[in-house]
Design a protein around this motif. Structure first.
Motif, short mmCIF file in Angstrom:
data_model
loop_
_atom_site.label_atom_id
_atom_site.label_comp_id
_atom_site.label_asym_id
_atom_site.label_seq_id
_atom_site.Cartn_x
_atom_site.Cartn_y
_atom_site.Cartn_z
N THR A 1 6.96 4.18 3.00
CA THR A 1 7.99 4.88 3.76
C THR A 1 8.59 4.00 4.86
O THR A 1 9.71 4.24 5.30
N GLU B 1 0.80 4.01 1.54
CA GLU B 1 1.11 4.58 2.86
C GLU B 1 2.13 3.74 3.64
O GLU B 1 2.69 4.20 4.63
N GLN B 2 2.41 2.52 3.18
CA GLN B 2 3.40 1.67 3.84
C GLN B 2 4.79 1.79 3.22
O GLN B 2 5.76 1.29 3.78
N LYS C 1 0.85 -1.20 0.00
CA LYS C 1 0.00 0.00 0.00
C LYS C 1 0.88 1.24 0.00
O LYS C 1 1.94 1.26 0.65
#
Length: 124
Positions: A116, A113-114, A111
């Motif tokens: 980083t 948002e994962q 995903k």
């Protein structure tokens, strides 16, 4: 696992001395996936290792044990999310800038948002 933690500590402290050597990445990748083949067969997943598209050796300089461990970890992760009939492909491509290993599967991916946190130690 203890050795892995010690290696990570040494890397974090910038004290890991790497003894590097030239090696054929395609051969190393083939050896690295051997441990996952039984699990893959049980799930109905194929693992294929493709050498350089031009037929040449995929030469890299590195520490074989660490490269092998990284390849196996990525393949086992791909296998965890693969379903019956899917394929995990490892492919090398060499050019003037070096050799690239691409590991491709048909899993759900990461995903956005994962992304980083993807390389944070112990992140799942």
């Amino acid at each position: 696992m203890i050795n892995d933690l010690l290696d990570m500590s040494a890397v974090a402290a910038d004290k890991l001395v790497l003894q590097t050597a030239p090696m054929d990445l395609a051969a190393l990748a083939s050896e690295s996936v051997l441990g996952a083949l039984h699990e893959a067969q049980g799930k109905g997943v194929e693992i294929e290792v493709l050498g350089n598209t031009d037929g040449s050796e995929a030469l890299v300089v590195g520490r074989g044990k660490l490269i092998s461990r990284a390849i196996e970890n990525i393949v086992r992760n791909a296998l965890r999310f693969s379903r019956n009939g899917e394929t995990i492909t490892l492919e090398m491509e060499s050019g003037q800038g070096g050799t690239t290993l691409t590991i491709r599967d048909q899993g759900p991916g990461v995903k956005p948002e994962q992304m980083t946190s993807l390389f944070d130690p112990f992140y799942r």
